[in-house]
Every structure is written in structure tokens, then in C-alpha cells.
Design a protein around this motif. Structure first.
Motif, PDB file in Angstrom:
ATOM      1  N   ILE A  27       0.852  -1.194   0.000  1.00 34.57           N
ATOM      2  CA  ILE A  27       0.000   0.000   0.000  1.00 34.57           C
ATOM      3  C   ILE A  27       0.888   1.245   0.000  1.00 34.57           C
ATOM      4  CG2 ILE A  27      -1.900   1.181   1.196  1.00 34.57           C
ATOM      5  CD1 ILE A  27      -2.620  -1.712   0.549  1.00 34.57           C
ATOM      6  N   ASN A  28       0.582   2.191  -0.849  1.00 38.71           N
ATOM      7  CA  ASN A  28       1.361   3.430  -0.883  1.00 38.71           C
ATOM      8  C   ASN A  28       1.091   4.297   0.363  1.00 38.71           C
ATOM      9  OD1 ASN A  28       3.076   5.420  -2.031  1.00 38.71           O
ATOM     10  ND2 ASN A  28       1.262   6.607  -2.629  1.00 38.71           N
ATOM     11  N   ASP A  29       2.076   5.060   0.755  1.00 43.55           N
ATOM     12  CA  ASP A  29       1.870   6.112   1.761  1.00 43.55           C
ATOM     13  C   ASP A  29       2.779   7.274   1.395  1.00 43.55           C
ATOM     14  OD1 ASP A  29       4.452   6.254   3.466  1.00 43.55           O
ATOM     15  OD2 ASP A  29       4.026   4.104   3.449  1.00 43.55           O
ATOM     16  N   ASP A  30       2.602   8.417   2.077  1.00 43.62           N
ATOM     17  CA  ASP A  30       3.355   9.631   1.717  1.00 43.62           C
ATOM     18  C   ASP A  30       4.662   9.784   2.486  1.00 43.62           C
ATOM     19  OD1 ASP A  30       1.391  10.347  -0.070  1.00 43.62           O
ATOM     20  OD2 ASP A  30       0.361  11.680   1.346  1.00 43.62           O
ATOM     21  N   THR A  32       6.999   6.854   3.817  1.00 37.99           N
ATOM     22  CA  THR A  32       8.108   5.891   3.745  1.00 37.99           C
ATOM     23  C   THR A  32       9.003   6.211   2.545  1.00 37.99           C
ATOM     24  OG1 THR A  32       6.583   4.240   4.626  1.00 37.99           O
ATOM     25  CG2 THR A  32       8.695   3.443   3.773  1.00 37.99           C
ATOM     26  N   PRO A  33      10.306   6.385   2.754  1.00 40.53           N
ATOM     27  CA  PRO A  33      11.200   6.681   1.625  1.00 40.53           C
ATOM     28  C   PRO A  33      11.206   5.543   0.599  1.00 40.53           C
ATOM     29  CG  PRO A  33      12.297   7.093   3.728  1.00 40.53           C
ATOM     30  CD  PRO A  33      11.024   6.376   4.039  1.00 40.53           C
ATOM     31  N   ARG A  34      11.308   5.912  -0.662  1.00 47.56           N
ATOM     32  CA  ARG A  34      11.313   4.910  -1.746  1.00 47.56           C
ATOM     33  C   ARG A  34      12.397   3.857  -1.538  1.00 47.56           C
ATOM     34  NH1 ARG A  34      10.439   8.185  -7.445  1.00 47.56           N
ATOM     35  NH2 ARG A  34       8.724   9.511  -6.735  1.00 47.56           N
ATOM     36  N   THR A  58       4.982   1.145  -8.866  1.00 48.58           N
ATOM     37  CA  THR A  58       3.578   0.865  -9.199  1.00 48.58           C
ATOM     38  C   THR A  58       2.685   1.250  -8.022  1.00 48.58           C
ATOM     39  OG1 THR A  58       4.176  -0.900 -10.722  1.00 48.58           O
ATOM     40  CG2 THR A  58       1.922  -0.917  -9.877  1.00 48.58           C
ATOM     41  N   ALA A  59       3.077   0.872  -6.800  1.00 48.15           N
ATOM     42  CA  ALA A  59       2.298   1.249  -5.612  1.00 48.15           C
ATOM     43  C   ALA A  59       2.306   2.776  -5.452  1.00 48.15           C
ATOM     44  CB  ALA A  59       2.867   0.577  -4.367  1.00 48.15           C
ATOM     45  N   HIS A  60       3.450   3.387  -5.686  1.00 50.00           N
ATOM     46  CA  HIS A  60       3.590   4.839  -5.554  1.00 50.00           C
ATOM     47  C   HIS A  60       2.632   5.569  -6.506  1.00 50.00           C
ATOM     48  CE1 HIS A  60       5.612   8.670  -4.846  1.00 50.00           C
ATOM     49  NE2 HIS A  60       5.736   8.813  -6.154  1.00 50.00           N
ATOM     50  N   ARG A  61       2.513   5.068  -7.735  1.00 50.05           N
ATOM     51  CA  ARG A  61       1.694   5.742  -8.753  1.00 50.05           C
ATOM     52  C   ARG A  61       0.223   5.370  -8.674  1.00 50.05           C
ATOM     53  NH1 ARG A  61       5.860   4.187 -12.765  1.00 50.05           N
ATOM     54  NH2 ARG A  61       7.326   5.924 -12.980  1.00 50.05           N
TER      55      ARG A  61
HETATM   56  N1  NFA Z   1       5.092   7.274  -1.760  1.00 47.21           N
HETATM   57  C1  NFA Z   1       6.367   7.093  -1.063  1.00 47.21           C
HETATM   58  C2  NFA Z   1       7.246   8.308  -1.288  1.00 47.21           C
HETATM   59  O1  NFA Z   1       6.986   9.079  -2.178  1.00 47.21           O
HETATM   60  C3  NFA Z   1       7.091   5.818  -1.530  1.00 47.21           C
HETATM   61  C4  NFA Z   1       6.287   4.596  -1.305  1.00 47.21           C
HETATM   62  C5  NFA Z   1       6.028   3.705  -2.364  1.00 47.21           C
HETATM   63  C6  NFA Z   1       5.780   4.286  -0.052  1.00 47.21           C
HETATM   64  C7  NFA Z   1       5.309   2.545  -2.182  1.00 47.21           C
HETATM   65  C8  NFA Z   1       5.042   3.101   0.146  1.00 47.21           C
HETATM   66  C9  NFA Z   1       4.800   2.256  -0.916  1.00 47.21           C
HETATM   67  N2  NFA Z   1       8.314   8.467  -0.507  1.00 47.21           N
END
Ligand code: NFA
Length: 101
Positions: A27-30, A32-34, A58-61
């Protein structure tokens, strides 16, 4: 003649159900570093750097990405371990599981 009857040879073929596979979903979040996400993917799911980056992006987008499928126990264990790795580092990184159709 004194032929001895032998019993019929029957082949038992037990029905073995294939275990239903479960998806592990990132799951994406804002927060956690890539690079942290890709490191967790490599360590817990044994994917290479390219695959880890593709899954992460893919999760990020798109918001979510299927990481891989496993039996229920393995999927849940890996999702928990990967989520805990984020929590231990202070990130809200989340992996969930769901049964495949
Ligand atoms: N969106 C996060 C960021 O921009 C990266 C991320 C991707 C987090 C996939 C969780 C899952 N740092």
C-alpha cells in the motif's frame, strides 16, 4: 488347473485440493522513503533491485501493487514481517494480504 487368483490391483488416487493462494499487497503512503520500500521488498520477498523498484513505483503511482502470491500462512507471515520492518524504522509502511479469486 491350480491357478491362484490374485486380488485386483486398485490404484488409489486421493483428491488433493490445491491450497488457495493469497496475494501480498503493498500500500502506498506519503512518508516511507522509496529506498526503504525497495530495501524491504528485496529483503523479505527476495526480489532483485529492478523488480523491487517496479513494485515500489507501481504502488507509488497507483496506490497499491501486488508483490507476490503465496499460501495463506506464508503470505501473512511475510506481510507482517515487512510491515514490522517499516514500523521499527518509524514508517507507516503497510503490506496486506487477500485471497486470490
Ligand atoms: N510514496 C512514497 C514516497 O513518495 C514511496 C512509497 C512507495 C511508499 C510505495 C510506500 C509504498 N516516498
Amino acid at each position: 488347473m491350480s491357478e491362484i487368483d490374485t486380488p485386483p490391483v486398485t490404484k488409489v488416487r486421493p483428491k488433493t485440493e490445491r491450497p488457495k493462494l493469497h496475494k501480498v499487497i503493498l500500500i502506498n503512503d506519503d512518508f516511507t522513503p522509496r529506498e526503504f520500500v525497495t530495501a524491504v521488498l528485496k529483503a523479505e520477498f527476495r526480489v532483485n533491485a529492478d523488480t523491487a523498484n517496479q513494485i515500489m513505483m507501481t504502488a507509488h503511482r497507483k496506490g497499491v501493487c501486488v508483490v507476490a502470491v503465496f499460501t495463506k500462512d506464508v503470505a501473512e507471515t511475510k506481510a507482517t514481517r515487512a510491515t514490522d520492518a517499516g514500523r521499527n524504522a518509524g514508517y507507516p509502511l503497510l503490506f496486506t494480504t487477500e485471497p486470490e479469486e
